[in-house]
Write an enzyme that holds these catalytic residues in place. Sequence first.
Site, mmCIF file in Angstrom:
data_model
loop_
_atom_site.group_PDB
_atom_site.id
_atom_site.type_symbol
_atom_site.label_atom_id
_atom_site.label_comp_id
_atom_site.label_asym_id
_atom_site.label_seq_id
_atom_site.Cartn_x
_atom_site.Cartn_y
_atom_site.Cartn_z
ATOM 1 N N PHE A 1 0.980 -1.142 0.220
ATOM 2 C CA PHE A 1 -0.217 0.133 0.164
ATOM 3 C C PHE A 1 0.636 1.249 -0.070
ATOM 4 O O PHE A 1 1.228 1.482 1.144
ATOM 5 C CB PHE A 1 -0.871 -0.299 1.116
ATOM 6 C CG PHE A 1 -1.397 1.521 1.244
ATOM 7 C CD1 PHE A 1 -2.892 1.522 0.327
ATOM 8 C CD2 PHE A 1 -1.980 2.352 1.603
ATOM 9 C CE1 PHE A 1 -3.732 2.463 0.138
ATOM 10 C CE2 PHE A 1 -2.573 3.347 1.951
ATOM 11 C CZ PHE A 1 -2.966 3.294 1.137
ATOM 12 N N LYS B 1 3.169 11.807 6.821
ATOM 13 C CA LYS B 1 2.312 11.295 7.200
ATOM 14 C C LYS B 1 2.901 11.829 9.115
ATOM 15 O O LYS B 1 2.740 13.323 9.390
ATOM 16 C CB LYS B 1 1.579 9.522 7.941
ATOM 17 C CG LYS B 1 1.205 9.188 6.970
ATOM 18 C CD LYS B 1 0.334 7.369 7.633
ATOM 19 C CE LYS B 1 -0.270 7.145 6.666
ATOM 20 N NZ LYS B 1 -1.681 7.666 5.615
ATOM 21 N N ASP C 1 9.834 2.726 1.080
ATOM 22 C CA ASP C 1 8.737 3.733 1.946
ATOM 23 C C ASP C 1 8.142 3.260 3.618
ATOM 24 O O ASP C 1 7.237 2.323 4.145
ATOM 25 C CB ASP C 1 7.167 2.784 1.391
ATOM 26 C CG ASP C 1 6.265 3.889 1.477
ATOM 27 O OD1 ASP C 1 5.923 4.863 2.513
ATOM 28 O OD2 ASP C 1 4.719 3.523 0.829
#
Length: 401
Positions: A141, A255, A226
Site C-alpha cells: 500500500f 504522515k 516507503d
Amino acid sequence: MSSTQDAIASAEAHSAHNYHPLPVVVASADGAWMTDVEGRRYLDMLAGYSALNFGHGNRRLIDAARAQLERVTLTSRAFHHDRFAEFCTRLAELCGKEMVLPMNTGAEAIETAVKTARKWGYEVKGVPDGHAKIVVAANNFHGRTTTIVSFSTDHEARDHYGPYTPGFEIVPYGDPTAMERAVTAHTVAVLIEPIQGEAGVLVPPAGYLRGVRELTRERNVLFIADEIQSGLGRTGRTFACEHEGVVPDVYVLGKALGGGVVPVSAVVADRDVLGVFRPGEHGSTFGGNPLACAVALEVIAMLRTGEYQQRAAELGEHLHAELRLLVGGGAVEAVRGRGLWAGVDIAPSKGTGREISEKLMERGVLVKDTHGSTIRIAPPLVIGKEDLDWGLEQLRAVLSE
C-alpha cells in the site's frame, strides 16, 4: 436523532462514499484521547495511521504552528522563505542523506520517488528511455493515485481505474529469490515498505531487508524504502529499516512528519539521486511551505532526542507481550508487528475485524480493521502505560464475549 446520527447522515448525504468510518463523530482530542460530539471519550489506538505519533494537540507542535500562522503560511516555491533551508538541512541530517524534495501527502511523495527512480535510471544508470522497471511487493500500500494503484494487488484499490501505468513488476513480499529473479538490467529501483501496514502490519523475515540492500547495491538499483507509516519512531527506531541495520538509497516520508497538524511529506536521498531534477521538471505549490516546515522542524527536533523511539520500543515490547498471550485461546490466530504497531488476526468464530472494532468502540477504544479479519493497533507514542493496559483490557473483554 442524536448529534452523532445527524452528523453521519449529513456526511452520507453529501460526501463521496470512499471510506467506511466507524460510527463515531470526534469533536476534540488531547494526547491519546478523543471526545465525540456527545461528550463520550475514546482511547485512540490508531493515531491517524501513524500520522499522530506525537498525540493529539501536542503543545510543541501546536505552538510551532501558531507562531508560524502569525508570520507567513505560503509563498509557493516561486520565492524562498526563511524556514525552508533549515527544514531541508535538519531532515537530511536525520536521514543521513544530502538532499530533500518536499511534497504534501504520502501518495505525492511516492509518485515523486517513482519519477526520481525513472529519471535516475535514464540519466545516470543508462537504461534506454521508456524501458525502466520498478520492482514492488504484493499486498503493498503506497497510496491511491492512478500510477500507484497500477501496481497494487488490492482489488478494491485497483479495479476499474485502468488503463494502468506500465513499468512495474510485482513479487511476493519477503521472498528474496523472487526479488533476485525480478531485478534485471532495466530495473531502476526496488520500492517496498519495511513493514507492510495496510496488509496487516506484516514484518518481513529476518534478513530480508539486508538481502534487498545487498542485491540493489550489487546491481546498481535504487532501494526505495516507503517509511510513511513505519518511520519516525513508530517501531522503536527512527526508521524501521534500522532494525536490520539497513540504509536505503531513498527514504519516502510522510504522515508523522506533519505531526497530525498539516500534511507534510518528503523524498530524501543523496545528491547523486535527487540531483537529477532541474528547475521546472517537478514541483508542488504547497510542498515545503512555511507552515509545513515550521511544524516538521519541531517534529525533527523531538525525534532527535530519541525519547519517542525509546518509548515506542519499551511500550511496544509490553504491547506485544500482552497480545501474544491472546494467541492460541481460540480468539486470536496471530499477532505481528514491531514497536507500538501491531496487526491482530481475529478468529472467524469471534467475528470480523470490523465487528471487533465496533465492539471496542462501544467500550471506548478506537482501532480499525483491514483485510476482513485483522485489526490494527497503533496508539500515539505518547500514550501512558495505564491507558494502554486499559485499552488491552477492553480488547480482552470483547474477545471473551
